[in-house]
Design a protein around this motif. Structure first.
Motif, short mmCIF file in Angstrom:
data_model
loop_
_atom_site.label_atom_id
_atom_site.label_comp_id
_atom_site.label_asym_id
_atom_site.label_seq_id
_atom_site.Cartn_x
_atom_site.Cartn_y
_atom_site.Cartn_z
N ARG A 1 0.84 -1.19 0.00
CA ARG A 1 0.00 0.00 0.00
C ARG A 1 0.88 1.25 0.00
N ILE A 2 0.59 2.18 -0.88
CA ILE A 2 1.33 3.42 -0.96
C ILE A 2 0.76 4.38 0.08
N VAL A 3 1.59 4.78 1.04
CA VAL A 3 1.12 5.61 2.15
C VAL A 3 1.24 7.08 1.83
N THR A 4 2.37 7.52 1.31
CA THR A 4 2.61 8.95 1.14
C THR A 4 2.11 9.50 -0.19
N GLY A 5 1.94 8.65 -1.18
CA GLY A 5 1.56 9.14 -2.49
C GLY A 5 2.74 9.66 -3.29
N ARG A 6 3.93 9.63 -2.71
CA ARG A 6 5.11 10.11 -3.42
C ARG A 6 5.74 8.97 -4.21
N SER A 7 6.62 9.34 -5.11
CA SER A 7 7.25 8.37 -5.99
C SER A 7 8.00 7.31 -5.20
N GLN A 8 7.92 6.06 -5.68
CA GLN A 8 8.69 4.98 -5.09
C GLN A 8 9.99 4.75 -5.84
N GLU A 9 10.22 5.53 -6.90
CA GLU A 9 11.48 5.45 -7.64
C GLU A 9 12.49 6.32 -6.93
N PRO A 10 13.65 5.77 -6.50
CA PRO A 10 14.58 6.50 -5.61
C PRO A 10 15.01 7.86 -6.11
N ARG A 11 15.37 7.96 -7.38
CA ARG A 11 15.87 9.24 -7.89
C ARG A 11 14.77 10.30 -7.87
N GLN A 12 13.56 9.91 -8.31
CA GLN A 12 12.46 10.85 -8.33
C GLN A 12 12.03 11.22 -6.91
N ARG A 13 12.07 10.24 -6.01
CA ARG A 13 11.70 10.52 -4.62
C ARG A 13 12.67 11.52 -3.99
N PHE A 14 13.94 11.38 -4.29
CA PHE A 14 14.94 12.31 -3.78
C PHE A 14 14.64 13.73 -4.28
N ALA A 15 14.33 13.85 -5.58
CA ALA A 15 14.02 15.16 -6.14
C ALA A 15 12.77 15.75 -5.49
N GLU A 16 11.75 14.92 -5.26
CA GLU A 16 10.51 15.39 -4.64
C GLU A 16 10.75 15.90 -3.22
N GLU A 17 11.57 15.17 -2.46
CA GLU A 17 11.85 15.59 -1.09
C GLU A 17 12.58 16.93 -1.07
N LEU A 18 13.53 17.10 -1.98
CA LEU A 18 14.25 18.37 -2.05
C LEU A 18 13.28 19.52 -2.34
N ARG A 19 12.40 19.30 -3.30
CA ARG A 19 11.45 20.36 -3.69
C ARG A 19 10.49 20.68 -2.54
N GLN A 20 9.99 19.63 -1.87
CA GLN A 20 9.03 19.85 -0.79
C GLN A 20 9.68 20.58 0.39
N LEU A 21 10.90 20.20 0.74
CA LEU A 21 11.58 20.85 1.86
C LEU A 21 11.83 22.33 1.57
N ARG A 22 12.22 22.62 0.33
CA ARG A 22 12.48 24.02 -0.01
C ARG A 22 11.20 24.85 0.01
N THR A 23 10.14 24.33 -0.60
CA THR A 23 8.91 25.11 -0.65
C THR A 23 8.30 25.26 0.74
#
Length: 280
Positions: A5-27
């Protein structure tokens, strides 16, 4: 087996997940890319490329972001996963990097090169280039390494003591101008109240720390841990017995080293012996 089950709705692909976390933390912080670049001391376009997944950046950039966002080790762990099979940071090294960011004091012995915390951009660039880095990757790593100096330049920097083997000071850069700038910076930083530099003369002969660089960290809970490395491996040592033995070896080496005042004079002599930059 039931589908995960996907809990966060964020990407499960490591590279994309890393990029998403960076963007979310900055915003969430309310920074624009340009503001982040100004506050971190890097070109803002690097962070834009990292957030789009065009590049992962270097480990020291990611460590600096972990410190800035107050997420010790999180981004570095995601970065490692995004690297896949190309680079796997050892778990103990990741832990060390987190401990370094929170240390109340650090003491170090340099057996072959100056510690990263005392390097100039020119020194870091030539050193990293000798290891095979080129182009944009080289420049990113240089910027990342130099950013670590912020650890000693904040409002309440930890006490940093470094014992530098004379061999380090007798191994100049190929670029004489950059070597002079490195020696001048070493003299400058050694005058800070929170930075203590010792030179260990070659004439002292064999000693207990001849084969490896070592860094000791006094962490927030009062423990002392040690990190030893050479050109092929690094190891974080937390057990009190081995750390105590290394500490005794370090203390013995410090007793053999020149005093801070004598060490500054030694570095000054090396600088005076170094030819002037012919381009000036």
């Amino acid at each position: 087996m039931p589908q995960r089950r996907i809990v966060t709705g964020r990407s499960q692909e490591p590279r994309q997940r890393f990029a998403e976390e960076l963007r979310q933390l900055r915003t969430a912080r309310g920074d624009s890319l340009r503001q982040l670049g100004e506050r971190m001391g890097w070109d803002w376009s690097l962070f834009g490329k990292m957030e789009k997944g065009d590049t992962l950046g270097g480990p020291e950039v990611v460590q600096a972001l972990d410190q800035y966002y107050g997420t010790p080790g999180l981004l570095l762990a995601l970065w490692e996963l995004a690297q896949g099979d190309k680079t796997q940071f050892r778990e103990r090294y990741r832990l060390y990097m987190g401990l370094e960011a929170e240390a109340t004091s650090l003491w170090h012995f340099a057996v072959s090169v100056l510690p990263g915390l005392l390097q100039t951009p020119g020194y870091a660039r030539e050193l990293l280039a000798s290891g095979g880095l080129r182009g944009e990757e080289l420049e990113q790593q240089v910027e990342a390494r130099i950013s670590r100096r912020e650890l000693l330049e904040g409002e309440s920097p930890p006490l940093f003591r470094s014992i530098i083997s004379e061999a380090v000071l007798r191994s100049p850069l190929l670029d004489v101008g950059e070597w002079r700038r490195q020696l001048e910076y070493l003299l400058q930083v050694s005058e800070r109240r929170d930075v203590i530099v010792h030179v260990l003369p070659l004439e002292v002969g064999p000693h207990g720390l001849m084969n490896a660089t070592v860094m000791f960290l006094r962490v927030l809970d009062g423990r002392t841990v040690a990190y030893m490395e050479n050109g092929y491996w690094g190891e974080l040592i937390e057990e009190s017995g081995p750390v105590d033995r290394l500490q005794r070896a370090y203390d013995a080496v410090r007793d053999l080293a020149l005093s801070p005042a004598e060490s500054r004079k030694f570095v000054l002599r090396v600088l005076e012996e170094t030819p002037c930059d012919p381009s000036i």
